[in-house]
Design an enzyme around this catalytic site. Structure first.
Site, PDB file in Angstrom:
ATOM      1  N   SER A 115      -0.640   0.629   7.919  1.00  0.00           N
ATOM      2  CA  SER A 115      -1.489   0.991   6.774  1.00  0.00           C
ATOM      3  C   SER A 115      -2.908   1.328   7.223  1.00  0.00           C
ATOM      4  O   SER A 115      -3.399   0.820   8.242  1.00  0.00           O
ATOM      5  CB  SER A 115      -1.530  -0.201   5.821  1.00  0.00           C
ATOM      6  OG  SER A 115      -2.599  -0.079   4.911  1.00  0.00           O
ATOM      7  N   ALA A 116      -3.580   2.114   6.394  1.00  0.00           N
ATOM      8  CA  ALA A 116      -5.006   2.386   6.623  1.00  0.00           C
ATOM      9  C   ALA A 116      -5.828   1.111   6.486  1.00  0.00           C
ATOM     10  O   ALA A 116      -7.003   1.093   6.879  1.00  0.00           O
ATOM     11  CB  ALA A 116      -5.494   3.437   5.632  1.00  0.00           C
ATOM     12  N   CYS A 117      -5.229   0.052   5.947  1.00  0.00           N
ATOM     13  CA  CYS A 117      -5.940  -1.234   5.832  1.00  0.00           C
ATOM     14  C   CYS A 117      -6.179  -1.888   7.196  1.00  0.00           C
ATOM     15  O   CYS A 117      -6.832  -2.925   7.275  1.00  0.00           O
ATOM     16  CB  CYS A 117      -5.190  -2.189   4.917  1.00  0.00           C
ATOM     17  SG  CYS A 117      -5.322  -1.728   3.180  1.00  0.00           S
ATOM     18  N   TYR A 146      -3.614  -8.810   4.558  1.00  0.00           N
ATOM     19  CA  TYR A 146      -2.683  -7.683   4.675  1.00  0.00           C
ATOM     20  C   TYR A 146      -2.955  -6.817   5.923  1.00  0.00           C
ATOM     21  O   TYR A 146      -2.049  -6.469   6.664  1.00  0.00           O
ATOM     22  CB  TYR A 146      -2.805  -6.841   3.403  1.00  0.00           C
ATOM     23  CG  TYR A 146      -1.959  -5.598   3.347  1.00  0.00           C
ATOM     24  CD1 TYR A 146      -0.588  -5.664   3.201  1.00  0.00           C
ATOM     25  CD2 TYR A 146      -2.557  -4.331   3.416  1.00  0.00           C
ATOM     26  CE1 TYR A 146       0.180  -4.513   3.135  1.00  0.00           C
ATOM     27  CE2 TYR A 146      -1.793  -3.176   3.335  1.00  0.00           C
ATOM     28  CZ  TYR A 146      -0.428  -3.277   3.195  1.00  0.00           C
ATOM     29  OH  TYR A 146       0.327  -2.130   3.127  1.00  0.00           O
ATOM     30  N   LYS A 189      -0.665   0.396  -7.536  1.00  0.00           N
ATOM     31  CA  LYS A 189      -1.870   0.948  -6.898  1.00  0.00           C
ATOM     32  C   LYS A 189      -2.563   1.899  -7.875  1.00  0.00           C
ATOM     33  O   LYS A 189      -2.016   2.251  -8.922  1.00  0.00           O
ATOM     34  CB  LYS A 189      -1.474   1.665  -5.619  1.00  0.00           C
ATOM     35  CG  LYS A 189      -0.882   0.680  -4.631  1.00  0.00           C
ATOM     36  CD  LYS A 189      -0.535   1.337  -3.335  1.00  0.00           C
ATOM     37  CE  LYS A 189      -0.540   0.262  -2.264  1.00  0.00           C
ATOM     38  NZ  LYS A 189      -0.963   0.770  -0.984  1.00  0.00           N
ATOM     39  N   ALA A 190      -3.765   2.344  -7.459  1.00  0.00           N
ATOM     40  CA  ALA A 190      -4.632   3.080  -8.392  1.00  0.00           C
ATOM     41  C   ALA A 190      -3.955   4.265  -9.093  1.00  0.00           C
ATOM     42  O   ALA A 190      -4.065   4.370 -10.330  1.00  0.00           O
ATOM     43  CB  ALA A 190      -5.905   3.526  -7.674  1.00  0.00           C
ATOM     44  N   GLN A 217     -16.014   4.907  -5.843  1.00  0.00           N
ATOM     45  CA  GLN A 217     -15.343   4.677  -4.555  1.00  0.00           C
ATOM     46  C   GLN A 217     -14.374   5.841  -4.285  1.00  0.00           C
ATOM     47  O   GLN A 217     -13.764   6.369  -5.210  1.00  0.00           O
ATOM     48  CB  GLN A 217     -14.643   3.307  -4.525  1.00  0.00           C
ATOM     49  CG  GLN A 217     -13.491   3.072  -5.484  1.00  0.00           C
ATOM     50  CD  GLN A 217     -13.911   2.537  -6.839  1.00  0.00           C
ATOM     51  OE1 GLN A 217     -14.933   2.934  -7.399  1.00  0.00           O
ATOM     52  NE2 GLN A 217     -13.112   1.664  -7.423  1.00  0.00           N
ATOM     53  N   ARG A 219     -11.183   7.832  -2.110  1.00  0.00           N
ATOM     54  CA  ARG A 219      -9.898   7.621  -1.435  1.00  0.00           C
ATOM     55  C   ARG A 219      -9.213   8.979  -1.236  1.00  0.00           C
ATOM     56  O   ARG A 219      -9.589   9.978  -1.859  1.00  0.00           O
ATOM     57  CB  ARG A 219      -8.950   6.768  -2.304  1.00  0.00           C
ATOM     58  CG  ARG A 219      -9.370   5.330  -2.519  1.00  0.00           C
ATOM     59  CD  ARG A 219      -9.239   4.498  -1.256  1.00  0.00           C
ATOM     60  NE  ARG A 219      -9.506   3.103  -1.555  1.00  0.00           N
ATOM     61  CZ  ARG A 219     -10.727   2.562  -1.638  1.00  0.00           C
ATOM     62  NH1 ARG A 219     -11.794   3.311  -1.449  1.00  0.00           N
ATOM     63  NH2 ARG A 219     -10.877   1.283  -1.877  1.00  0.00           N
ATOM     64  N   ARG A 283     -12.710   5.742   1.837  1.00  0.00           N
ATOM     65  CA  ARG A 283     -11.730   5.810   2.929  1.00  0.00           C
ATOM     66  C   ARG A 283     -11.077   7.176   2.918  1.00  0.00           C
ATOM     67  O   ARG A 283     -10.671   7.667   1.867  1.00  0.00           O
ATOM     68  CB  ARG A 283     -10.664   4.727   2.744  1.00  0.00           C
ATOM     69  CG  ARG A 283      -9.514   4.845   3.724  1.00  0.00           C
ATOM     70  CD  ARG A 283      -8.484   3.765   3.503  1.00  0.00           C
ATOM     71  NE  ARG A 283      -8.983   2.463   3.891  1.00  0.00           N
ATOM     72  CZ  ARG A 283      -8.443   1.309   3.501  1.00  0.00           C
ATOM     73  NH1 ARG A 283      -7.413   1.310   2.699  1.00  0.00           N
ATOM     74  NH2 ARG A 283      -8.946   0.168   3.922  1.00  0.00           N
TER      75      ARG A 283
HETATM   76  P1  NAD Z   1       7.160  -1.618  -2.206  1.00  0.00           P
HETATM   77  O1  NAD Z   1       6.592  -2.939  -2.566  1.00  0.00           O
HETATM   78  O2  NAD Z   1       7.553  -0.700  -3.308  1.00  0.00           O
HETATM   79  O3  NAD Z   1       8.421  -1.810  -1.237  1.00  0.00           O
HETATM   80  C1  NAD Z   1       8.521  -2.849  -0.306  1.00  0.00           C
HETATM   81  C2  NAD Z   1       9.897  -3.457  -0.455  1.00  0.00           C
HETATM   82  O4  NAD Z   1      10.050  -4.497   0.517  1.00  0.00           O
HETATM   83  C3  NAD Z   1      10.123  -4.107  -1.840  1.00  0.00           C
HETATM   84  O5  NAD Z   1      11.227  -3.522  -2.493  1.00  0.00           O
HETATM   85  C4  NAD Z   1      10.364  -5.558  -1.505  1.00  0.00           C
HETATM   86  O6  NAD Z   1      11.331  -6.184  -2.340  1.00  0.00           O
HETATM   87  C5  NAD Z   1      10.856  -5.480  -0.064  1.00  0.00           C
HETATM   88  N1  NAD Z   1      10.724  -6.767   0.605  1.00  0.00           N
HETATM   89  C6  NAD Z   1       9.672  -7.634   0.539  1.00  0.00           C
HETATM   90  N2  NAD Z   1       9.965  -8.743   1.226  1.00  0.00           N
HETATM   91  C7  NAD Z   1      11.219  -8.581   1.721  1.00  0.00           C
HETATM   92  C8  NAD Z   1      12.079  -9.398   2.473  1.00  0.00           C
HETATM   93  N3  NAD Z   1      11.707 -10.634   2.861  1.00  0.00           N
HETATM   94  N4  NAD Z   1      13.296  -8.929   2.817  1.00  0.00           N
HETATM   95  C9  NAD Z   1      13.689  -7.701   2.409  1.00  0.00           C
HETATM   96  N5  NAD Z   1      12.924  -6.875   1.679  1.00  0.00           N
HETATM   97  C10 NAD Z   1      11.698  -7.331   1.334  1.00  0.00           C
HETATM   98  O7  NAD Z   1       6.091  -0.924  -1.242  1.00  0.00           O
HETATM   99  P2  NAD Z   1       5.994   0.583  -0.714  1.00  0.00           P
HETATM  100  O8  NAD Z   1       4.848   1.209  -1.402  1.00  0.00           O
HETATM  101  O9  NAD Z   1       7.317   1.244  -0.768  1.00  0.00           O
HETATM  102  O10 NAD Z   1       5.556   0.325   0.806  1.00  0.00           O
HETATM  103  C11 NAD Z   1       6.482   0.373   1.890  1.00  0.00           C
HETATM  104  C12 NAD Z   1       5.760   0.038   3.185  1.00  0.00           C
HETATM  105  O11 NAD Z   1       4.679   0.940   3.396  1.00  0.00           O
HETATM  106  C13 NAD Z   1       5.154  -1.366   3.227  1.00  0.00           C
HETATM  107  O12 NAD Z   1       5.254  -1.887   4.528  1.00  0.00           O
HETATM  108  C14 NAD Z   1       3.704  -1.114   2.915  1.00  0.00           C
HETATM  109  O13 NAD Z   1       2.864  -2.128   3.430  1.00  0.00           O
HETATM  110  C15 NAD Z   1       3.474   0.223   3.589  1.00  0.00           C
HETATM  111  N6  NAD Z   1       2.344   0.963   3.012  1.00  0.00           N
HETATM  112  C16 NAD Z   1       2.442   1.477   1.754  1.00  0.00           C
HETATM  113  C17 NAD Z   1       1.356   2.176   1.219  1.00  0.00           C
HETATM  114  C18 NAD Z   1       1.419   2.767  -0.169  1.00  0.00           C
HETATM  115  O14 NAD Z   1       0.444   3.394  -0.588  1.00  0.00           O
HETATM  116  N7  NAD Z   1       2.505   2.629  -0.914  1.00  0.00           N
HETATM  117  C19 NAD Z   1       0.187   2.326   1.957  1.00  0.00           C
HETATM  118  C20 NAD Z   1       0.110   1.770   3.231  1.00  0.00           C
HETATM  119  C21 NAD Z   1       1.211   1.103   3.754  1.00  0.00           C
END
Ligand code: NAD
Length: 327
Positions: A115-117, A146, A189-190, A217, A219, A283
């Site tokens: 992530s960008a975080c 995070y 998210k936003a 802000q 993004r 960001r």
């Molecule tokens: P999301 O929350 O929709 O999907 C994540 C999934 O992981 C969920 O369905 C959740 O049930 C599952 N999960 C959590 N714990 C688990 C476990 N113990 N076992 C199995 N599954 C589990 O999020 P997303 O937006 O689809 O993000 C996907 C990935 O991308 C994540 O790693 C997130 O940190 C990263 N990411 C997303 C964004 C964004 O803008 N969406 C930005 C930066 C990084």
């Protein structure tokens, strides 16, 4: 066998669909949520409900796998990650146990969604940001909780490559948005939150919106289709270091609200909640490296992507009258 971890979530659900559309016959989709809570379920995939924080479940999930996409994480928007740092950091168990299982099963390729975080707060103090380059991640001072987990897991990928020869690919996603993702409940998210608030205002006739922070802000937001293409192409590439995957079209949150108001054909009175979680002041993604190495660049304009997102959220909120009544 391609395994998508976190397949019940937003990005994972789209990735499974894309892989099947590309003609892959052997796709396994894994998530901890019960199947009826997945955003998308593909009948052509093998769908497994497993808790990937548990090492034995990771071994089951990756049995027979050649390529693994790890999108599983306990995460959400700023409202969630600022108030749930320990839960966010526990995702370290997911990536660590998946890497161990990938090594054990001699997986060919392993993708990790970072992530960008991971980028330091000291580079994101003003809305007029210099786009973040990959090297800017160090000296490290990521988003507390995070961001630290993501940075640690990036390095675990790197060391599994260096020490055990596992091929790993890491994308640093910058805000991904689109249909079939979270839009309420506290993890949204936003972009989705703003769509929901505008729809609520339109449906209720109370033409007001609360914005987190002062709205200035900045993004960038990447549409899900661009994210999926970049993820698949990166995983197949020979790019070994973590790389930005995001849009570089910078907007303020106020401008994002303008876009959604235009789609909805409403004008709302804005109030600003300065004590709500709002994240860093600015960001943006520097895409020089991904353009040079992968030839990838975002193809979908924010206005078009937001229109599709708005329509999907509108359908969800209006298809069930009980839901509308409780808005
Ligand atoms: P999301 O929350 O929709 O999907 C994540 C999934 O992981 C969920 O369905 C959740 O049930 C599952 N999960 C959590 N714990 C688990 C476990 N113990 N076992 C199995 N599954 C589990 O999020 P997303 O937006 O689809 O993000 C996907 C990935 O991308 C994540 O790693 C997130 O940190 C990263 N990411 C997303 C964004 C964004 O803008 N969406 C930005 C930066 C990084």
């Amino acid at each position: 066998m391609i395994v998508v971890c976190g397949a019940g979530g937003f990005i994972g659900g789209h990735l499974v669909q894309a892989l099947i559309q590309q003609g892959h016959e052997s796709v396994r989709a894994v998530d901890v949520k019960p199947l009826d809570e997945w955003y998308q379920v593909s009948q052509q995939a093998e769908n497994l409900v497993l808790d990937l924080q548990v090492k034995e479940h990771c071994e089951r999930a990756l049995y027979g796998a050649s390529t693994v996409y790890n999108l599983a994480a306990d995460m959400g928007g700023m409202g969630f990650i600022e108030n749930n740092k320990a839960l966010c950091m526990l995702s370290v168990l997911i990536n660590t146990h998946l890497l161990m299982a990938a090594h054990k099963h001699q997986v060919d390729r392993f993708f990790f969604a970072s992530s960008a975080c991971v980028y330091p707060a000291y580079r994101q103090t003003t809305p007029e940001v210099v786009p973040l380059k990959e090297v800017d991640a160090y000296p490290a001072m990521p988003e507390d909780g995070y961001g630290w987990e993501k940075l640690f897991s990036e390095r675990m990928c790197r060391h599994y490559t260096e020490d055990f020869g596992l091929i790993t690919r890491v994308a640093r996603y910058h805000n991904v948005y689109g249909p079939s993702g979270t839009y309420d409940g506290g993890r949204e998210k936003a972009p989705a939150a703003i769509c929901r608030k505008v729809i609520q205002a339109k449906l209720s006739g109370v033409h007001e919106i609360e914005i987190w922070g002062d709205g200035n802000q900045t993004r960038s937001f990447m549409y899900i289709d661009d994210c999926i293409k970049g993820t698949i192409d990166l995983t197949a590439s020979d790019i070994t270091d973590p790389i930005n995957l995001g849009s570089n079209q910078l907007v303020t949150i106020n401008q994002l609200v303008d876009i959604v108001e235009n789609i909805a054909q409403v004008k709302l009175k804005r109030t600003y909640n300065l004590s709500a979680p709002k994240g860093v002041n600015g960001r943006n993604s520097d895409n020089a490296m991904i353009q040079a190495l992968l030839g990838w660049q975002p193809s979908i304009r924010l206005e078009d992507g937001m229109e599709r997102t708005y329509r999907w959220i509108y359908d969800q909120m209006t298809k069930n009258r009980v839901l509308v009544g409780s808005l």
